[in-house]
Design an enzyme around this catalytic site. Sequence first.
Site, mmCIF file in Angstrom:
data_model
loop_
_atom_site.group_PDB
_atom_site.id
_atom_site.type_symbol
_atom_site.label_atom_id
_atom_site.label_comp_id
_atom_site.label_asym_id
_atom_site.label_seq_id
_atom_site.Cartn_x
_atom_site.Cartn_y
_atom_site.Cartn_z
ATOM 1 N N GLU A 167 88.612 88.773 45.406
ATOM 2 C CA GLU A 167 89.954 88.594 45.973
ATOM 3 C C GLU A 167 90.780 89.853 45.753
ATOM 4 O O GLU A 167 91.303 90.096 44.670
ATOM 5 C CB GLU A 167 90.659 87.381 45.350
ATOM 6 C CG GLU A 167 90.048 86.058 45.754
ATOM 7 C CD GLU A 167 90.854 84.854 45.265
ATOM 8 O OE1 GLU A 167 91.989 85.060 44.785
ATOM 9 O OE2 GLU A 167 90.348 83.735 45.361
ATOM 10 N N GLU A 197 88.350 81.047 39.237
ATOM 11 C CA GLU A 197 89.386 81.500 38.306
ATOM 12 C C GLU A 197 89.616 80.529 37.159
ATOM 13 O O GLU A 197 90.705 80.414 36.629
ATOM 14 C CB GLU A 197 90.694 81.768 39.048
ATOM 15 C CG GLU A 197 90.630 83.009 39.921
ATOM 16 C CD GLU A 197 91.987 83.418 40.455
ATOM 17 O OE1 GLU A 197 92.860 82.543 40.608
ATOM 18 O OE2 GLU A 197 92.169 84.612 40.731
#
Length: 777
Positions: free
Chosen positions: A256, A187
């Site tokens: 995710e 991320e």
Amino acid sequence: MGMLKNFIACVLLVVLFLQNSCFEAGLSANVTYDHRALVIDGKRRVLQSGSIHYPRSTPEVWPELIRKSKEGGLEVIETYVFWNYHEPIRGQYYFEGRFDLVRFVKTVQEAGLFLHLRIGPYACAEWNYGGFPVWLHFIPGIQFRTTNNPFKEEMKRFLAKIIDLMKQENLFASQGGPIILAQVENEYGNVEWAYGVGGELYVKWAADTAVNLNTSVPWVMCQQEDAPDPIINTCNGFYCDGFTPNSPSKPIMWTENYSGWFLSFGYAVPFRPVEDLAFAVARFFETGGTFQNYYMYFGGTNFGRTAGGPLVATSYDYDAPIDEYGFIRQPKWGHLRELHKAIKLCEEYLISSDPTHQKLGAKLEAHIYHKSSNDCAAFLANYDSSSDANVTFNGNVYFLPAWSVSILPDCKNVVFNTAKVISQRNNGDHPFAQQKNVNELLLASSAFSWYEEKVGISGNRSFVRPDLAEQINTTKDTSDYLWYTASIHVMPGQGKEVFLNIESLGHAALVFVNKKLVAFGYGNHDFANFLINKKIELNEGINTLDILSMMVGLQVTKTTFLAPEGKGPLALNLASMGKGQAWVNGQSIGRYWSAYLAPSTGCTKKCDYRGSYDASKCQKHCGQPAQTLYHIPRTWVHPGENLLVIHEELGGDPSKISLLTKTGQHICSFVSEADPPPVDSWKPNLGVVSSSPQVRLACERGWHIAAINFASYGIPEGNCGSFRPGACHMDVLPIVQKACVGQIECSIPVSSAYLGVSAGACPGLLKALAVEAHCSI
């Protein structure tokens, strides 16, 4: 997890189960990818994945967690790699106990699964310091996660350490091992803008470094739009059906998918309805996805001081399909298992073509996958958040509830709808909520001995300096506590009343004037900073000002208890205490803060799953502590006396501390004649073998169905745990008892013929079967 605003880089391990062929150790596999999917030994694969973090449980229960994941239909298990615990001192490595990474990987391999190793090395997951070792902070000239030579040297060294360790144990797929994917960074795209050109250069360096480590498996970067080829950029979020990779040669992957949300002290408990979670998964595969991972599938426990900040709770339950204690959470686990079966029926179609889109109406659509011109599978979606609809597809009419997807493996018959939950349910929202199935051992206050810590600095580790010392720089993260002490001299005639103003970037602080507590300040997860503005009164002469950053202690010790009988996990009830930490036989079970109550508003009795989900949409236990029960793994206690140590900071009532064990399970199910038959009743080329829906009941492993407490066929009323006969009631208790009592699991067709009921009974009414059962050893 990946939604923290600070650093977040995931290091996950993924496990993969090949349908119709269990993984065999020693058989090498070639892993590549194309625009549709991962390709394993020349075959595209549609994969279901789930996160399990090895340090958030114990090695003794890893096999059971993995077994339940596999039975739930997963083909992939993911776990982070935690740099700060694997290298607590530079150059000194630790891979033992809960941090035995190799043992975890091999445990997954033994279950016949593959892995995806997400190294990072920044571990997100609400983990202390994001997984970075604190000693990294003190390297001269270092800057984290940018084109900074000291940082890059350390990151490359740790990446190489983990990769070499896996190679030495022959754990990559090309070596006959289970690892089929690896991840670098995590991320970073969410923060890259803050680093400017340095961030762009760092991304390219990280990608090149990863590829040059020669793992022989594909690498991914999650939430990284500029991931260089051949790195696959992947999606993280509550929904990823609109995600497109940065290259037409890369598959659509979701690393995710949040099954719920993490818990913070001072907040209500978040949860995600399974209808919405299933909708998100079905939409992802409907629109071209072929790999998705639940974050989390088992959340576990932030033992010790592993919880990150600010103010993340010890429980990392995450409303996952397997709860913090390792028990199956129903109906979430069961409903998702049926979804996985339905998607698996469509796998050959999903890997054979790109989807064809067909609009069916306002916020109504279909996506069709073909193997040939007259052989297809389809997904029908209603993404309106309030209106149900009837749609016409291929000449047939289908009912689509709002915010739902129906799956048709033959473009004709619906085998699953995300909004229709027919899986069994557990009574209660916590494994220890059913009082009839829980034994409680009260730890008498007379058994406690304690001493009160003196206020202020003491010992030979104190030092004097003219300015305030920063806490992490001072403690090197070896403790949650740091005392600050100052002397204030008041001359005769000077004012004795003064205002004390403290602006803190920390999480909490206690303030003492002349050894008496005058103030307690603290923040919350979203705004950790806090302000103390307090009028205090001083004496003439010398006054002491003592500030304890984070915590203070009344230590309650030499308290012992006998381990309860059984093999299951234990829960320590600390609802009567204030704030502190607890240890059992020297093992830290984590931080507690029972005195910090959630806001009294914001919760709903029943959360509407329809419409987009976020972490604050569905909450429970408003006005209560975020957590009062604390997980004690069974392997941490032993026969005879066990030592409990409590470090209490605010005061509490230890006489009410208790130990809970689970002795049974109350389960139930409600299925109507209109519900679909089980997904596994569908057989390729044969269609639906059984036309009847079924009530299916199953106990946790090691238990069996000891009693049927309720069984009614007709129009039963009430909810799980409080079913009652309705106006139309046929007593089918003997039939259900015969089918289920003494069994680990059982199934009962919802049909008048099977239940011995006249077809003319309750004419004109849609009948249902409601059953409540009790499981025990």
